[in-house]
Write an enzyme that holds these catalytic residues in place. Structure first.
Site, PDB file in Angstrom:
ATOM      1  N   ARG A  32      30.508  55.368  57.871  1.00  0.00           N
ATOM      2  CA  ARG A  32      31.431  54.444  57.204  1.00  0.00           C
ATOM      3  C   ARG A  32      31.428  54.661  55.697  1.00  0.00           C
ATOM      4  NH1 ARG A  32      29.893  52.676  62.053  1.00  0.00           N
ATOM      5  NH2 ARG A  32      31.029  51.041  63.175  1.00  0.00           N
ATOM      6  N   ASP A 326      22.038  51.254  71.695  1.00  0.00           N
ATOM      7  CA  ASP A 326      21.564  52.645  71.700  1.00  0.00           C
ATOM      8  C   ASP A 326      20.072  52.750  72.012  1.00  0.00           C
ATOM      9  OD1 ASP A 326      24.100  53.566  71.076  1.00  0.00           O
ATOM     10  OD2 ASP A 326      23.745  53.492  68.921  1.00  0.00           O
ATOM     11  N   LYS A 353      28.131  56.689  77.286  1.00  0.00           N
ATOM     12  CA  LYS A 353      27.577  57.180  76.013  1.00  0.00           C
ATOM     13  C   LYS A 353      27.510  58.712  76.072  1.00  0.00           C
ATOM     14  CE  LYS A 353      27.106  53.156  74.089  1.00  0.00           C
ATOM     15  NZ  LYS A 353      27.980  52.811  72.954  1.00  0.00           N
ATOM     16  N   ARG A 402      19.479  60.885  72.401  1.00  0.00           N
ATOM     17  CA  ARG A 402      18.549  59.769  72.660  1.00  0.00           C
ATOM     18  C   ARG A 402      17.783  59.953  73.981  1.00  0.00           C
ATOM     19  NH1 ARG A 402      19.711  57.016  68.155  1.00  0.00           N
ATOM     20  NH2 ARG A 402      21.923  56.795  67.632  1.00  0.00           N
TER      21      ARG A 402
HETATM   22  C1  S3P Z   1      28.505  52.763  66.898  1.00  0.00           C
HETATM   23  C2  S3P Z   1      28.753  51.842  67.864  1.00  0.00           C
HETATM   24  C3  S3P Z   1      28.174  51.906  69.219  1.00  0.00           C
HETATM   25  C4  S3P Z   1      26.984  52.848  69.287  1.00  0.00           C
HETATM   26  C5  S3P Z   1      27.225  54.131  68.569  1.00  0.00           C
HETATM   27  C6  S3P Z   1      27.582  53.887  67.117  1.00  0.00           C
HETATM   28  C7  S3P Z   1      29.163  52.607  65.587  1.00  0.00           C
HETATM   29  O1  S3P Z   1      29.175  52.346  70.120  1.00  0.00           O
HETATM   30  O2  S3P Z   1      26.652  53.126  70.635  1.00  0.00           O
HETATM   31  O3  S3P Z   1      26.069  54.949  68.634  1.00  0.00           O
HETATM   32  O4  S3P Z   1      28.736  53.243  64.601  1.00  0.00           O
HETATM   33  O5  S3P Z   1      30.134  51.827  65.518  1.00  0.00           O
HETATM   34  P1  S3P Z   1      30.190  51.273  70.800  1.00  0.00           P
HETATM   35  O6  S3P Z   1      30.693  50.454  69.711  1.00  0.00           O
HETATM   36  O7  S3P Z   1      31.259  52.081  71.446  1.00  0.00           O
HETATM   37  O8  S3P Z   1      29.324  50.522  71.777  1.00  0.00           O
END
Ligand code: S3P
Length: 447
Positions: A32, A326, A353, A402
């Protein structure tokens, strides 16, 4: 992107883990910070950016769309943004590697720009569903042609101006929420996202920090309404990325499980939408002390001192799932060494995932001698009460970082070594994992 040649590695028990390690930057926040800095007008500075392959894929894509992104010798990244609405047509396909977050968030960004982009990825990413993002972005006016099943490779034709929508998330996904919010940045009017179940809120925090007009309200039944005024002007920022709790998780569980261990994991982000694993481990009897609690980059951070503990299994409350989504692979390893039976429910999302994490973990745990039952939405794991696992086999990590790290930790508490068939995917999120673990006393042998 990681090497096509597999990198097998053997992990085995070698006495207590001791010392202090600093965990690298948070992956979600790193993605981000690059994206929003690239959309600000002026130069942003990012300290502590995770230099993993997933984040580097985001950096490459933002460069391909016009942002100037540089890393100085001291590890500080600077980003000269193009301004909201200023993204340029990329000359070639955007290679997202293994990174679902890069793909879904960038699809959002591009959806409201007048450019067309093709997204490609590795074998794991090319199996993951993108329909959850293409649906709201199509409602905003973007045109998407995906491969069968709504998968990568896909082509996205953005539109300007896009249409503001009110969108209720059908799945608890911070990635879908963020895709819509990022599309909203260059969309006139107010875009609204309703989140029935709370997910990680880094996008909201960072958008507000960059000066976007964003409000978050609690509405009926604990749902949250996030409203963003589009055509925002983002102001460049000085960002400090806190350490990634999802990376810290592997070291914390290893220290709890390996007898005699006493490890401090420094710089761990403890945003409440991320840190539920540590609460669950403490409920199981884990000795985890939060030291030097502070704020880094607007996020709560502490150093975690972790000592070997006898763990007892519990039924993990399903409402905690989004704030440790995660961390289930490594939790299952902790359950395998705890006393009694640990149950998890409400984990359907784990099936989409980087691998099907319920199936991959159940299969791998069984292979190293754990009694485990796979259900549609969770696992039932019967622990040894602290006795070492049989181990002595090779685990297929299935391009899932992971999974690889979870079974590496399992190897440290097994009688026979656990061989991970390919550690290369670990470079997507935690490139220094093996070095940090061996520095604490773990034994890892390549080949
Ligand atoms: C993430 C959101 C999660 C997570 C991923 C990173 C993010 O996924 O599993 O590793 O940075 O917004 P989901 O929002 O699809 O669950």
């Amino acid at each position: 992107m990681h090497a096509a040649v597999p990198a097998p590695m053997r992990f085995r028990s070698a006495g207590p883990l001791r010392g202090t390690v600093t965990v690298p930057g948070d992956k979600s926040i790193s993605h981000r910070s690059l994206m929003l800095s690239a959309l600000a007008v002026g130069t942003s500075r990012i300290e502590g950016l995770l230099e993993g392959e997933d984040v580097l894929a985001t950096a490459a894509a933002m460069r391909a769309m016009g942002a100037m992104i540089e890393r100085s010798a001291d590890g500080i990244w600077t980003v000269d943004g193009v301004g909201v609405g200023g993204l340029l047509q990329p000359a070639t396909a955007l290679d997202m590697g293994n990174s679902g977050t890069s793909t879904r968030l960038l699809m959002g960004l591009i959806a409201s720009h007048p450019i067309t982009a093709t997204f490609i990825g590795d074998a794991s990413l090319s199996k993951r569903p993108m329909g959850r993002v293409t649906e709201p972005l199509s409602l905003m006016g973007a045109e998407i042609t995906a491969s069968p099943g709504g998968r990568l490779p896909l082509m996205l034709r953005g539109i300007c101006p896009a249409v503001p929508i009110e969108y209720r998330l059908p799945v608890a996904s911070a990635q879908v929420k963020s895709a819509v919010l990022l599309a909203a940045l260059n969309t006139p009017g107010i875009t609204r996202v309703i989140e029935p179940v709370r997910t990680r809120d880094h996008s909201e925090r960072m958008l507000a920090g960059f000066g976007a007009a964003l409000t978050v309200e609690e509405i009926a039944d604990g749902a949250r309404l996030i409203s963003l005024h589009g055509e925002a002007e983002l102001k460049p920022q000085q960002i400090v990325v806190p350490g990634d709790p999802s990376s810290a998780a592997f070291i914390v569980v290893a220290a709890l499980l390996v007898p005699g261990s006493d490890v401090t994991v420094a710089n761990v982000g403890l945003n409440p939408t991320r840190a539920a694993l540590f609460d669950v481990l403490r409920l199981m009897g884990g000795d985890i002390a939060y030291e030097n609690a502070r704020e880094v980059g607007g996020e709560p951070v502490a150093d975690l001192r972790v000592r070997h503990s006898a763990l007892a299994n519990i039924a993990v409350p399903p409402d905690l799932a989004p704030s440790m989504i995660d961390e289930f692979p490594i939790l299952f390893v902790a359950q395998a060494l705890a006393s009694g039976t640990g149950t998890t429910t409400g984990l359907e999302e784990l099936r989409v995932k980087e691998s099907d994490r319920l199936a991959t973990m159940a299969e791998g745990l069984r292979a190293i001698g754990v009694s485990v039952e796979e259900r549609e939405d969770g696992l039932v794991v019967t622990g040894t009460g602290g006795d070492p696992l049989p181990g002595g086999t090779t685990i297929a990590a299935k391009l899932d970082h992971r999974i690889a790290m979870s079974f590496a930790v399992a190897g440290l508490v097994s009688r026979g070594a656990v061989v991970i068939d390919d550690m290369a995917p670990v470079a997507t999120s935690f490139p220094v994992f093996t070095d940090l673990m061996t520095g604490l006393g773990a034994e890892a042998i390549a080949g």
